[in-house]
Motif scaffolding. Structure first.
Motif: not given
Length: 573
Positions: A86-88, A125-126, A180-184, A247-248
């Motif tokens: 999961s991302f955040a 960023l988030e 971390v919300n990686l996609p954002a 990050w990727k």
């Protein structure tokens, strides 16, 4: 390890429709772009009902909080042996796992463990962290591990915010949760967090006055002027970190490691053709359109044995220049002019008119690539929609317009397909973006600085990306030191084993390699694949097959990729 891992990416359709109905973005879908560019096979899941057959489920967009049945399906999937990533998110599980959800914060910086890639602090960023609160003796012991550290930083101090990632055992399975919300973060760094509607905030030290009353790509970027730039001994500033790419790398490294632990394998397609590790690109903007400057530039490129991409600004060069360009293997592309003081216009019909002009003037059947004059950019996806309708397949507009914001301004040196905004339901545009690092006229001394140039190239090498440099023929012709700088860039890139390609070639390759579909792994351990590429010529690609990391030393055809031992399989497709 001859069983192919079954990877699912959950983007819950009901949750997405609810977001779009409120004009909210579903940037979580960008994980699809990251996996497709990495050449990793996966299944697209639209509801939690589809997770059962997957070995790993990447929860991009989870079900609505009110859909308790779907939430329970995810929990049961993990209890029965599945791995959730999961991302955040999955915050409804926090209390169940003895944790308390913290506030959503950002931006900040994360320090990752070395085994996940680069250990430098990475800007995000988030984030939404969980705090472990189950501490009493009567509580069931919580089986959890934490990795890395999140920090909220200003130029003067940093505050710890928790772990970058936490892993929890859930029955026979597990939940691995990135705070971390990686996609954002990927989308925000590469495309901005909002449409370009006004001037951006300039550098406080006056080195990058992007507030020039012209809307441009760099009016919307998410790096920090103080925290994310470094300065040379002469005081010149640049952005040295490809944060989004790093990050990727961390995400892909984690995914590959976890599948290997499950005694599965997850083959993936290499970024570049066999024998090529990283690519360089030279592009030119034909500003002022002086034939003599084109001849000088062509002579230098011929001397250096490099082919490049030429972005043509109306009225362009004379016909003999086009003939020589094409004969010597260069690419002719559009330099769309939306500058109103030059009779240009930010308008779809104007881009269409200029595209038709170039095709007529140069005798082209297709115009594959574009770069906007002065990096003009408005809104979010207008340019990409217009390019799609004109058959323009690649864009190069995302780069710096001022000397103080050169480098990895948008966090990436990889080509990618941009994601749309909520008004288009966050689809992907069929236009390959390949941004540039620096323009020759912004700061001659900076691009000529051996340390800075080496930094640009070395960072691209680390992530096996594309180092794109912009040189104007008019400056090459008029200034001997620019000619020498061009030679220096080519020579140093060659010394670092970069291979030069044109924008059209990169676009062609990226689309062809993405057509490769890995179907399984045979008894010999080789990947079985199919390709949808309509290319009439065979191309040589590489499939990397993760193996158990017990080969010491590694065999001749085994290398570490994303920190995982992988066997190399060369294929023709």
């Amino acid at each position: 390890m001859n069983k192919l891992a079954n990877i699912g990416v959950l983007l819950d359709n009901e949750a997405a429709q609810a977001r779009w109905a409120q004009s909210e973005n579903v940037f979580e879908g960008f994980v699809v772009e990251v996996l497709e560019h990495a050449g990793i096979p996966f299944r697209f899941l639209q509801s939690a009902d589809e997770v059962g057959s997957c070995d790993v489920v990447i929860v991009g967009l989870e079900p609505l909080a009110a859909d308790l049945s779907a939430q329970e399906s995810l929990w049961n999937y993990s209890e029965n042996g599945g791995l959730l990533i999961s991302f955040a998110g999955l915050n409804r599980f926090a209390e169940r796992l003895g944790c308390e959800m913290g506030p959503t914060t950002g931006p900040g910086y994360a320090s990752l463990p070395d085994y996940l890639g680069d250990s430098r602090p990475l800007r995000y960023l988030e984030s939404t962290s969980w705090d472990v609160v189950r501490t009493s003796a009567s509580d069931t012991p919580l089986d959890t591990s934490s990795f890395g550290v999140l920090r909220s930083c200003t130029s003067s101090k940093c505050k710890g915010l928790g772990a970058v990632m936490q892993s929890f055992l859930v029955g026979r399975g597990a939940l691995h949760r990135w705070s971390v919300n990686l996609p954002a973060t990927w989308v925000g760094l590469q495309q901005g967090t909002k449409p370009v509607t006004q001037d951006g905030f300039p550098a406080p030290d006056g080195t990058a006055s992007i507030d020039d009353r012209l809307l441009k790509a760099d009016d919307s970027f998410e790096l920090n002027w103080d925290m994310d730039r470094v300065k040379t001994t002469t005081g010149a500033a640049y952005f040295p970190h490809p944060y989004s790419d790093l990050w990727k790398e961390a995400f892909i490294s984690h995914l590959l490691r976890e599948t290997v632990k499950l005694q599965l394998t997850l083959p993936f397609v290499g970024y570049w053709p066999n024998g090529i590790e990283h690519v360089a690109m030279i592009s030119h903007d034909s500003d002022r359109n002086v034939d003599e400057s084109a001849v000088t530039t062509l002579d230098v490129l011929k001397e250096c044995n490099v082919r490049s991409t030429w972005c043509m600004l109306e009225p362009g060069y004379s016909a003999p220049i086009y003939e020589r360009l094409l004969a010597e293997g260069h690419e002719l592309a559009l330099h769309y002019n939306a500058m109103e003081d030059q009779n240009g216009k930010w308008d779809e019909q104007e881009l269409a008119r200029q595209t038709d002009w170039l095709k007529r003037a140069a005798g082209l059947e297709h115009c594959i690539s574009n770069k906007n004059h002065y990096t003009r950019f408005e809104g979010w996806g207008e340019l990409f929609r217009w390019c799609e309708r004109q058959g323009i397949q690649a864009d190069q507009t995302r780069g710096p317009s001022k000397k103080g914001n050169v480098g990895y301004l948008f966090g990436t040196c990889h080509p990618y397909f941009p994601i749309a905004y909520s008004d288009e339901k966050n689809r992907f545009y069929d236009v390959l973006e390949m941004g540039f690092l620096i323009q020759d006229h912004l700061d001659h001394s900076l691009i000529d600085d051996g340390i800075v140039l080496a930094s640009f190239l070395e960072e691209t090498m680390k992530v096996k990306g594309l180092a794109h440099f912009l040189f104007h023929p008019v400056h090459i012709h008029n200034h001997s030191h620019v000619r020498e700088t061009l030679r220096k860039v080519i020579q140093m890139a060659s010394d670092y084993d970069f291979v030069f390609m044109t924008g059209e070639e990169i676009n062609h390759w990226e689309r062809a390699r993405r057509s490769i579909r890995i179907l399984g792994v045979n008894a010999s351990g080789d990947a079985e694949f199919a390709s949808a590429s309509a290319d009439s010529q065979l191309q040589e690609a590489v499939i990397w097959i993760p193996v158990a990391d017990n080969q010491n030393p590694l065999t001749a055809n085994t290398e570490y990729r994303f920190g995982v031992a992988c066997r190399k399989q060369v294929i023709f497709f």
